[in-house]
Motif scaffolding. Structure first.
Motif, mmCIF file in Angstrom:
data_model
loop_
_atom_site.group_PDB
_atom_site.id
_atom_site.type_symbol
_atom_site.label_atom_id
_atom_site.label_comp_id
_atom_site.label_asym_id
_atom_site.label_seq_id
_atom_site.Cartn_x
_atom_site.Cartn_y
_atom_site.Cartn_z
ATOM 1 N N ALA A 44 0.830 -1.204 0.000
ATOM 2 C CA ALA A 44 0.000 0.000 0.000
ATOM 3 C C ALA A 44 0.866 1.255 0.000
ATOM 4 N N ALA A 45 1.956 1.218 0.750
ATOM 5 C CA ALA A 45 2.857 2.369 0.798
ATOM 6 C C ALA A 45 3.510 2.611 -0.560
ATOM 7 N N ARG A 46 3.931 1.540 -1.222
ATOM 8 C CA ARG A 46 4.550 1.702 -2.543
ATOM 9 C C ARG A 46 3.553 2.299 -3.536
ATOM 10 N N LYS A 47 2.289 1.877 -3.455
ATOM 11 C CA LYS A 47 1.266 2.422 -4.350
ATOM 12 C C LYS A 47 1.056 3.905 -4.089
ATOM 13 N N ARG A 48 0.992 4.283 -2.811
ATOM 14 C CA ARG A 48 0.821 5.697 -2.477
ATOM 15 C C ARG A 48 2.008 6.520 -2.962
ATOM 16 N N LEU A 49 3.219 5.994 -2.766
ATOM 17 C CA LEU A 49 4.411 6.719 -3.192
ATOM 18 C C LEU A 49 4.464 6.863 -4.711
ATOM 19 N N ARG A 50 4.038 5.820 -5.411
ATOM 20 C CA ARG A 50 3.996 5.921 -6.871
ATOM 21 C C ARG A 50 3.118 7.103 -7.282
ATOM 22 N N GLY A 51 1.972 7.259 -6.646
ATOM 23 C CA GLY A 51 1.088 8.375 -6.968
ATOM 24 C C GLY A 51 1.717 9.721 -6.663
ATOM 25 N N LEU A 52 2.418 9.820 -5.547
ATOM 26 C CA LEU A 52 3.077 11.079 -5.198
ATOM 27 C C LEU A 52 4.196 11.405 -6.188
ATOM 28 N N PHE A 53 4.954 10.393 -6.567
ATOM 29 C CA PHE A 53 6.024 10.641 -7.532
ATOM 30 C C PHE A 53 5.461 10.957 -8.922
ATOM 31 N N GLU A 54 4.295 10.418 -9.245
ATOM 32 C CA GLU A 54 3.641 10.816 -10.497
ATOM 33 C C GLU A 54 3.309 12.302 -10.472
ATOM 34 N N SER A 55 2.868 12.804 -9.328
ATOM 35 C CA SER A 55 2.577 14.240 -9.195
ATOM 36 C C SER A 55 3.843 15.065 -9.399
ATOM 37 N N ALA A 56 4.947 14.625 -8.807
ATOM 38 C CA ALA A 56 6.213 15.335 -8.976
ATOM 39 C C ALA A 56 6.675 15.285 -10.427
ATOM 40 N N ASP A 57 6.484 14.140 -11.064
ATOM 41 C CA ASP A 57 6.864 13.993 -12.471
ATOM 42 C C ASP A 57 6.073 14.958 -13.351
ATOM 43 N N GLN A 58 4.781 15.070 -13.090
ATOM 44 C CA GLN A 58 3.945 16.020 -13.840
ATOM 45 C C GLN A 58 4.410 17.450 -13.625
ATOM 46 N N ARG A 59 4.753 17.765 -12.380
ATOM 47 C CA ARG A 59 5.222 19.115 -12.074
ATOM 48 C C ARG A 59 6.509 19.438 -12.825
ATOM 49 N N LEU A 60 7.362 18.452 -13.030
ATOM 50 C CA LEU A 60 8.648 18.670 -13.689
ATOM 51 C C LEU A 60 8.542 18.678 -15.211
ATOM 52 N N GLU A 61 7.349 18.480 -15.730
ATOM 53 C CA GLU A 61 7.169 18.572 -17.195
ATOM 54 C C GLU A 61 7.529 19.980 -17.650
ATOM 55 N N GLY A 62 8.554 20.097 -18.491
ATOM 56 C CA GLY A 62 8.977 21.395 -18.992
ATOM 57 C C GLY A 62 9.753 22.225 -17.988
ATOM 58 N N ARG A 63 10.085 21.635 -16.823
ATOM 59 C CA ARG A 63 10.846 22.360 -15.795
ATOM 60 C C ARG A 63 12.051 21.529 -15.370
ATOM 61 N N GLN A 64 13.107 22.202 -14.976
ATOM 62 C CA GLN A 64 14.272 21.498 -14.428
ATOM 63 C C GLN A 64 14.159 21.318 -12.928
ATOM 64 N N TRP A 65 13.398 22.205 -12.270
ATOM 65 C CA TRP A 65 13.326 22.227 -10.813
ATOM 66 C C TRP A 65 11.875 22.303 -10.360
ATOM 67 N N LEU A 66 11.598 21.786 -9.166
ATOM 68 C CA LEU A 66 10.218 21.723 -8.685
ATOM 69 C C LEU A 66 9.544 23.083 -8.638
ATOM 70 N N ALA A 67 10.240 24.075 -8.110
ATOM 71 C CA ALA A 67 9.630 25.395 -7.938
ATOM 72 C C ALA A 67 9.725 26.248 -9.198
ATOM 73 N N GLY A 68 10.359 25.705 -10.235
ATOM 74 C CA GLY A 68 10.602 26.492 -11.437
ATOM 75 C C GLY A 68 11.974 27.136 -11.427
ATOM 76 N N PHE A 69 12.631 27.109 -10.279
ATOM 77 C CA PHE A 69 14.009 27.560 -10.092
ATOM 78 C C PHE A 69 14.635 26.616 -9.062
ATOM 79 N N ARG A 70 15.957 26.560 -9.039
ATOM 80 C CA ARG A 70 16.624 25.659 -8.097
ATOM 81 C C ARG A 70 16.379 26.140 -6.672
ATOM 82 N N SER A 71 15.781 25.269 -5.858
ATOM 83 C CA SER A 71 15.410 25.663 -4.502
ATOM 84 C C SER A 71 15.775 24.566 -3.507
ATOM 85 N N PHE A 72 15.483 24.834 -2.242
ATOM 86 C CA PHE A 72 15.751 23.846 -1.195
ATOM 87 C C PHE A 72 14.838 22.624 -1.271
#
Length: 203
Positions: A127-155
């Motif tokens: 169950a934890a692996r399934k939840r983490l897969r979903g969270l990492f999918e969200s991060a992957d979508q956020r990084l579409e067209g971006r190098q960094w999560l916030a749009g700039f290199r951040s903490f």
């Protein structure tokens, strides 16, 4: 400023952030035994990392330490360009990793915290692996067209990187998440990341 870190723990993200400031700092790489010794418990009574000592100031909790590093060395831009909007964007993605992604690993690292019956451990971990897969999918979508999560290199970026290392170690399926794969490659090519990993004996 002195950081207490344990190799590969979330504190390694703070170590990377300090490398990115380009400013002098100390790091004490801790063993599990040292984290429970009286000397360290006087700094952090929970016996956990990270902790930072800056003169007479002692700070624990990863998100707070990341903010302190960013505010102490604003020229590094780890909290953005100084505008409230960029600071909030960086904090949003730091919160995503700190509050959503990191705790989602706990059932994989310590299933006994959730249930005493060891026969149920595999189900909890699945169950934890399934939840983490979903969270990492969200991060992957956020990084579409971006190098960094916030749009700039951040903490937020070193913390995400460390959780990606964990994911590989505990069997979280990251196949097809090409933006995350590219992000990890960029991080591992970064001199500051390489310096922190080398200092902690990681590869």
């Amino acid at each position: 400023m002195k950081l207490y870190s344990k190799p590969g723990a979330c504190s390694t993200a703070d170590h990377i952030a300090l490398q990115w400031t380009g400013q002098p700092f100390e790091v004490k790489v801790m063993t599990a035994a040292e984290m429970k010794a009286p000397e360290y418990l006087a700094i952090n009574p929970t016996g956990a990392v990270p902790a930072i000592v800056d003169g007479d100031f002692v700070l624990t909790q990863n998100a707070a330490i990341m903010g302190y590093i960013a505010d102490s060395f604003p020229q590094a831009g780890l909290g953005g360009d100084g505008s409230p909007q960029q600071r909030a964007e960086a904090a949003r993605w730091l919160s995503f990793v700190n509050s959503d992604v990191h705790p989602a690993f706990t059932p994989l690292f310590a299933p006994g915290k959730f249930i005493a019956d060891e026969s149920e451990f595999d189900a909890i971990k699945a169950a934890a692996r399934k939840r983490l897969r979903g969270l990492f999918e969200s991060a992957d979508q956020r990084l579409e067209g971006r190098q960094w999560l916030a749009g700039f290199r951040s903490f937020a970026d070193p913390y995400l990187y460390i959780t990606l290392r964990w994911a590989g170690n505990v069997g979280v399926d990251l196949t097809g998440l090409d933006n995350l794969a590219a992000f990890r490659q960029r991080m591992e090519a970064d001199p500051g990341v390489q310096a922190a990993l080398k200092a902690e004996g990681l590869h």
